[in-house]
Structures are given as structure tokens and as C-alpha cells.
Design a protein around this motif. Structure first.
Motif, PDB file in Angstrom:
ATOM      1  N   THR A 157      -1.729  36.012  -9.666  1.00 48.32           N
ATOM      2  CA  THR A 157      -1.036  36.374  -8.426  1.00 48.32           C
ATOM      3  C   THR A 157      -1.444  35.511  -7.245  1.00 48.32           C
ATOM      4  N   ASP A 158      -2.390  34.584  -7.430  1.00 46.54           N
ATOM      5  CA  ASP A 158      -2.853  33.713  -6.339  1.00 46.54           C
ATOM      6  C   ASP A 158      -1.899  32.538  -6.213  1.00 46.54           C
ATOM      7  N   ILE A 159      -1.163  32.474  -5.127  1.00 43.34           N
ATOM      8  CA  ILE A 159      -0.127  31.456  -4.982  1.00 43.34           C
ATOM      9  C   ILE A 159      -0.718  30.059  -4.848  1.00 43.34           C
ATOM     10  N   ASP A 160      -1.933  29.943  -4.314  1.00 40.80           N
ATOM     11  CA  ASP A 160      -2.560  28.631  -4.167  1.00 40.80           C
ATOM     12  C   ASP A 160      -2.947  28.065  -5.530  1.00 40.80           C
ATOM     13  N   ARG A 161      -3.525  28.901  -6.396  1.00 43.92           N
ATOM     14  CA  ARG A 161      -3.843  28.437  -7.747  1.00 43.92           C
ATOM     15  C   ARG A 161      -2.572  28.085  -8.513  1.00 43.92           C
ATOM     16  N   ILE A 162      -1.518  28.886  -8.282  1.00 43.37           N
ATOM     17  CA  ILE A 162      -0.262  28.662  -9.001  1.00 43.37           C
ATOM     18  C   ILE A 162       0.371  27.334  -8.591  1.00 43.37           C
ATOM     19  N   THR A 163       0.441  27.056  -7.282  1.00 44.33           N
ATOM     20  CA  THR A 163       1.054  25.802  -6.838  1.00 44.33           C
ATOM     21  C   THR A 163       0.228  24.588  -7.275  1.00 44.33           C
ATOM     22  N   ASP A 164      -1.105  24.722  -7.301  1.00 43.81           N
ATOM     23  CA  ASP A 164      -1.938  23.631  -7.811  1.00 43.81           C
ATOM     24  C   ASP A 164      -1.659  23.377  -9.285  1.00 43.81           C
ATOM     25  N   MET A 165      -1.521  24.459 -10.051  1.00 45.27           N
ATOM     26  CA  MET A 165      -1.231  24.323 -11.481  1.00 45.27           C
ATOM     27  C   MET A 165       0.139  23.681 -11.708  1.00 45.27           C
ATOM     28  N   LEU A 166       1.139  24.081 -10.910  1.00 40.81           N
ATOM     29  CA  LEU A 166       2.472  23.504 -11.055  1.00 40.81           C
ATOM     30  C   LEU A 166       2.471  22.017 -10.730  1.00 40.81           C
ATOM     31  N   GLY A 167       1.655  21.630  -9.744  1.00 37.17           N
ATOM     32  CA  GLY A 167       1.552  20.216  -9.409  1.00 37.17           C
ATOM     33  C   GLY A 167       0.937  19.397 -10.528  1.00 37.17           C
ATOM     34  N   GLN A 168       0.098  20.019 -11.352  1.00 36.27           N
ATOM     35  CA  GLN A 168      -0.516  19.320 -12.485  1.00 36.27           C
ATOM     36  C   GLN A 168       0.404  19.319 -13.711  1.00 36.27           C
ATOM     37  N   GLU A 169       1.072  20.434 -13.961  1.00 38.49           N
ATOM     38  CA  GLU A 169       1.878  20.573 -15.174  1.00 38.49           C
ATOM     39  C   GLU A 169       3.265  19.946 -15.049  1.00 38.49           C
ATOM     40  N   HIS A 170       3.864  19.997 -13.868  1.00 37.02           N
ATOM     41  CA  HIS A 170       5.213  19.475 -13.619  1.00 37.02           C
ATOM     42  C   HIS A 170       6.239  20.004 -14.630  1.00 37.02           C
ATOM     43  N   PRO A 171       6.417  21.328 -14.737  1.00 32.39           N
ATOM     44  CA  PRO A 171       7.421  21.857 -15.674  1.00 32.39           C
ATOM     45  C   PRO A 171       8.836  21.620 -15.140  1.00 32.39           C
ATOM     46  N   ASP A 172       9.820  21.703 -16.018  1.00 36.42           N
ATOM     47  CA  ASP A 172      11.215  21.606 -15.584  1.00 36.42           C
ATOM     48  C   ASP A 172      11.687  22.906 -14.939  1.00 36.42           C
ATOM     49  N   LEU A 173      11.126  24.033 -15.400  1.00 35.10           N
ATOM     50  CA  LEU A 173      11.536  25.344 -14.896  1.00 35.10           C
ATOM     51  C   LEU A 173      10.315  26.225 -14.727  1.00 35.10           C
ATOM     52  N   CYS A 174      10.278  26.943 -13.593  1.00 34.26           N
ATOM     53  CA  CYS A 174       9.193  27.884 -13.325  1.00 34.26           C
ATOM     54  C   CYS A 174       9.794  29.222 -12.920  1.00 34.26           C
ATOM     55  N   ILE A 175       9.240  30.310 -13.439  1.00 35.44           N
ATOM     56  CA  ILE A 175       9.715  31.658 -13.127  1.00 35.44           C
ATOM     57  C   ILE A 175       8.558  32.451 -12.542  1.00 35.44           C
ATOM     58  N   ILE A 176       8.761  33.013 -11.349  1.00 36.83           N
ATOM     59  CA  ILE A 176       7.752  33.835 -10.671  1.00 36.83           C
ATOM     60  C   ILE A 176       8.211  35.291 -10.733  1.00 36.83           C
ATOM     61  N   ASP A 177       7.459  36.145 -11.395  1.00 32.11           N
ATOM     62  CA  ASP A 177       7.843  37.541 -11.592  1.00 32.11           C
ATOM     63  C   ASP A 177       6.683  38.442 -11.157  1.00 32.11           C
ATOM     64  N   SER A 178       6.680  38.964  -9.949  1.00 34.49           N
ATOM     65  CA  SER A 178       7.712  38.859  -8.937  1.00 34.49           C
ATOM     66  C   SER A 178       7.077  38.304  -7.658  1.00 34.49           C
ATOM     67  N   ILE A 179       7.901  37.952  -6.679  1.00 32.65           N
ATOM     68  CA  ILE A 179       7.396  37.344  -5.454  1.00 32.65           C
ATOM     69  C   ILE A 179       6.599  38.351  -4.635  1.00 32.65           C
ATOM     70  N   GLN A 180       6.895  39.656  -4.784  1.00 30.83           N
ATOM     71  CA  GLN A 180       6.172  40.673  -4.010  1.00 30.83           C
ATOM     72  C   GLN A 180       4.736  40.874  -4.487  1.00 30.83           C
ATOM     73  N   THR A 181       4.397  40.382  -5.681  1.00 30.34           N
ATOM     74  CA  THR A 181       3.023  40.523  -6.183  1.00 30.34           C
ATOM     75  C   THR A 181       2.154  39.324  -5.828  1.00 30.34           C
ATOM     76  N   MET A 182       2.750  38.258  -5.326  1.00 32.37           N
ATOM     77  CA  MET A 182       1.992  37.053  -5.008  1.00 32.37           C
ATOM     78  C   MET A 182       1.277  37.192  -3.661  1.00 32.37           C
ATOM     79  N   HIS A 183       0.169  36.486  -3.523  1.00 30.62           N
ATOM     80  CA  HIS A 183      -0.561  36.547  -2.257  1.00 30.62           C
ATOM     81  C   HIS A 183      -1.312  35.241  -2.042  1.00 30.62           C
ATOM     82  N   THR A 184      -1.674  34.986  -0.784  1.00 28.24           N
ATOM     83  CA  THR A 184      -2.525  33.864  -0.415  1.00 28.24           C
ATOM     84  C   THR A 184      -3.638  34.376   0.474  1.00 28.24           C
ATOM     85  N   GLU A 185      -4.822  33.813   0.319  1.00 30.31           N
ATOM     86  CA  GLU A 185      -5.970  34.248   1.118  1.00 30.31           C
ATOM     87  C   GLU A 185      -5.847  33.823   2.575  1.00 30.31           C
ATOM     88  N   ASP A 186      -4.928  32.917   2.882  1.00 28.89           N
ATOM     89  CA  ASP A 186      -4.752  32.483   4.265  1.00 28.89           C
ATOM     90  C   ASP A 186      -4.106  33.559   5.133  1.00 28.89           C
TER      91      ASP A 186
END
Length: 464
Positions: A157-186
């Protein structure tokens, strides 16, 4: 020098996301009452702001319009024709799509099936769940069927870890289930709050555009049927899709409310089964299934939803009232519209319904707002009043005005073709539309169906 953090508490409008330093009874932006809630936020103040500004300028150097490439990327096939239609022809790489719906409607199931189809075509897909464990996702995936190894799962649920991972993996499609469960420490507020939803969506949007990752966000809905969180969320994303249900009939309707890459108001129809969602490629046949033959008070009409024509049944019933005031009831259409049509029938067509209860039902659980169903509603009430059945091979559509005139409706030719495709032999429609087809050079005889045009509601008695 290290960045200093300054914590503040500000007020956000839950409806549109307007920000204020103090509470307000009415939002000055969207005029909603009692919509402000307090959210603690952290504003990071960097001592090297000038250097950051210089670096940012180099990154966003203005580009001439003639230097921009306008080549459209190949869209990603979801494996669902109905889903493709709603998206405007497929998934656009780098797009951000928001899909909302009631709990248990099938949002996660639909996206998991689509992710499986995309992965089976050789593309990389990452499914990120903030609500289910990997074991729960595995159990649901086993019910749907075998999935490709190109489909990977993450539970976080940590959006910062998720975006870092996406930047490394570069998938064609990403699904976030759900946006209301995501959070950032900022942002020091609970997940699902206005601040968290807005900030997380903004970061996912930057990730999607920067890395060309097509991203789907699953959104919870409020009791009003809109996606929970600030309305600014719908402005950030490229496409907004709602998954609706006709619970008593077992089908699901996918409807596009906003689409930067295709037409809006497109619909896709699905049926929920034990193994997952199945496409209903011919919704007209599905909606007319089980239609009684030679029953009084039943009329078939045609709707246009986006680019598709759909046939459905309008049912009418009149009965002697048991009260001093006649009752009117409308299921699937506007009550005030029904009252207006009854008044037109009484005044312009001589059909005395003042002492009779009148009921109208749109079979299939759909709710229609198009005035094109007016003539079919009138026909169903006339049939019920006269106790005479409308021929089962007849389709009726047209708008009825207060003077009793039958007004033209758009896309009449598409409606006629849909009726002919399902084997109907006659169409009753506005005379204006018939003349319009002739003026446009359309050979009415080649449409393979008998067409009868009427100008006033009183003529409906004769043609029925």
C-alpha cells in the motif's frame, strides 16, 4: 542543508478538492454545503530551491508544435470486445484509467481477467493489491482459469515503494486495487482521505506518463454512486469508467463517463458467472429473452448507448384505482416523464386515464433517460387500456411532445438495422425520420423491414 518539514492542517472540499485554511459551510468552487473536512499535511521546504528550479527548467524546455510526434501508439488488446469498445478501441500506453463500482460488482474480477488476457499476449502486467493478500488473489485467479507467467502480483500500500518498483520493472500494464488503500508518508492522514487519494493519484499519473505504463485504478464509490474522494481525481485521470449492476437479472454494465481517447457514454454488457465475467455481445437478444408473446401492454423499443443500438421491452399496465387519487409508478424511467405522457394521452389522444392507476416498467432493470422511448411507453399504455396486444414483430421509437406531435430521434437508421438484425418485421417511428432517410438517399426498401411513420400521437391507434 536538510529539508525542513512544516506541518499544517488545512480544509479540503470532499466534492471538488478545493483547499482552504479555514472551515467553510459552503464550498466557493462547487457550491456544496457541509463538504469540508480537516486534513493534516506536510509541506517540505527545501533550502536548495533555486537549484531545483534551474534543473526543472532544463527538463521542461518548451518544444515547438512541429517537433512533437503525433504517431499514435498501438493499443493494448484486453481480450474483451465489450471492454475494448468502452475504452475506445483498447488500452492506450501511458494512460491512467479510473474504474469505479459498488462493492462486489466485479471490478477486480474484470481487471484480473483482462490482465490475464494481456499477459497471455506476451506483455508484462503487474497487479498491485492493497486489499487482498497474494494467497487470496491466487484463489480468485484459480477460479478464473490458468494465467500466464507474465502476470505478476504485489501486495503493498506504500505508493512510494510502488512507483519505485514500477520504474524498475517497466510493465506494459499496471493495476492498482484500490486507490483508496494507497498512502504516502509525505501526507500525515489516513489512507482514503482527500489528501492521500489526491497525492497518490498524482504520483501514479507521473509514473504512468514518464514510463509509458498503462495504469488502471480501482475506486470505491459513495452512496451517491460517484467515486469516493475528491472530484479532482476524475480530472487527473484520462478515462473514468463505472461498473453498474442489474442485480435481479445477473448482468453488469460497463459505462464510460470520461474518455480522452474515445467516445463517452459507450457501454459494455457482461454476465457474472462462477468462472468470472462473460461478455454479452448481443445485449438486445439478452434483454428481450423471455419476452411474452401476444401479451397486452408490452412494446419493444430501441435505445442508442454510445455507438451501439439496443432493443428492450417497455411494459405498461392500467387498472382501476382503489383510491381517490390515481396512482402512477415508473420503474426504470423518470416518474415526471411518465406523468407528462399520460397527460398527453388524455388530452391529445382521448385516452381517459384519470381514474386508472398506471404502471410502466423497463424490463431488464435498465434505467432510461432518452426521450426516444416516449412513443413505446404510450403504445404500451394504449395496449393495456384497450386490452389488445401489439404485434410481436413491431419496434416502436420516437419522442412525444406536449402538443401530441411525434418528434424526430437521432440515429434512426441504426435503430432500424438493429431491429432488422433481430428478425423484427415492422418499425413505427416519427414521420420526420422517415422523410430524413429518403432525403439522405437511403433506400428504405433495402433495409429489409416495413417502416411506418406517424406525425401525431393520435395516429398511433390506427397503426397499432
Amino acid at each position: 542543508m536538510a529539508a525542513k518539514s512544516k506541518q499544517d492542517a488545512v480544509f479540503f472540499c470532499n466534492n471538488c478538492g478545493y483547499e482552504s485554511k479555514k472551515w467553510m459551510g459552503q464550498c466557493p468552487s462547487c457550491k456544496a454545503w457541509g463538504a469540508f473536512s480537516e486534513e493534516p499535511v506536510i509541506k517540505n521546504v527545501s533550502a536548495s530551491g533555486a537549484g531545483s528550479a534551474r534543473r526543472s527548467y532544463e527538463q521542461i524546455k518548451p518544444v515547438s508544435i512541429n517537433e512533437i510526434s503525433a504517431d499514435e501508439d498501438e493499443r493494448i488488446d484486453t481480450g474483451f470486445e465489450e471492454f475494448q469498445r468502452v475504452l475506445g478501441g483498447g488500452i492506450v500506453p501511458g494512460s491512467l484509467v479510473l474504474i469505479g463500482g459498488d462493492p462486489g460488482i466485479g471490478k477486480s474480477t474484470l481487471l484480473l481477467q483482462a490482465a490475464g488476457n494481456v499477459a497471455a499476449s506476451g506483455r508484462s502486467v503487474i497487479y498491485i493489491s492493497g486489499e487482498e493478500s497474494l494467497r487470496q488473489i491466487k484463489l480468485r485467479a484459480d477460479r478464473i482459469g490458468r494465467l500466464s507467467d507474465n502476470l505478476k502480483f504485489v501486495s503493498d500500500t506504500d505508493i512510494d515503494r510502488i512507483t519505485d518498483m514500477l520504474g524498475q520493472e517497466h510493465p506494459d500494464l499496471c493495476i492498482i486495487d484500490s486507490i483508496q488503500t494507497m498512502h504516502t508518508e509525505d501526507a500525515q492522514s489516513v489512507p482514503g482521505s482527500v489528501t492521500q487519494v489526491r497525492e497518490c493519484t498524482q504520483r501514479l499519473m507521473i509514473s504512468a506518463k514518464t514510463n509509458a505504463i498503462a495504469t488502471f485504478l480501482v475506486g470505491h464509490v459513495t452512496k451517491e454512486g460517484t467515486v469516493a474522494g475528491p472530484r479532482v481525481l476524475e480530472h487527473i485521470v484520462d478515462t473514468v469508467i463505472y461498473f453498474e449492476s442489474g442485480d435481479q437479472f445477473g448482468y453488469r454494465i460497463l459505462r464510460s463517463a470520461k474518455n480522452r481517447f474515445g467516445a463517452t457514454n459507450e457501454v459494455g454488457v457482461f454476465e457474472m458467472r462462477e468462472e468470472g465475467l462473460r461478455e454479452v455481445k448481443n445485449p438486445s437478444e439478452y434483454l428481450l429473452e423471455g419476452r411474452p408473446v401476444n401479451a397486452t401492454g408490452a412494446a419493444v423499443t430501441c435505445l442508442i448507448e454510445g455507438s451501439r443500438a439496443m432493443l428492450l421491452e417497455v411494459q405498461g399496465l392500467v387498472a382501476e384505482t382503489q383510491f381517490n387519487l390515481a396512482r402512477r409508478q415508473a420503474n426504470g424511467m423518470d416518474y415526471n416523464r411518465l406523468s407528462m405522457l399520460i397527460a398527453v394521452l388524455s388530452k391529445r389522444a382521448g385516452l381517459n386515464l384519470n381514474a386508472l392507476d398506471a404502471y410502466v416498467n423497463i424490463a431488464g432493470g435498465l434505467r432510461v433517460t432518452q426521450p426516444a422511448v416516449d412513443l413505446a411507453v404510450c403504445a404500451a399504455l394504449i395496449s393495456a387500456f384497450k386490452n389488445k396486444a401489439i404485434p410481436s414483430d413491431t419496434v416502436i421509437f420516437g419522442e412525444v411532445g406536449l402538443s401530441g406531435e411525434v418528434r424526430a430521434v437521432p440515429q434512426a437508421e441504426e435503430r432500424i438495422k438493429e431491429a432488422a438484425k433481430l428478425g423484427f418485421g415492422r418499425v413505427i417511428m416519427p414521420e420526420i425520420n422517415v422523410n430524413g432517410l429518403k432525403r439522405s438517399g437511403t433506400d428504405v426498401a433495402k433495409l429489409g423491414i416495413q417502416i411506418e411513420g406517424i406525425r401525431y400521437i393520435g395516429e398511433l391507434f390506427a397503426v397499432l
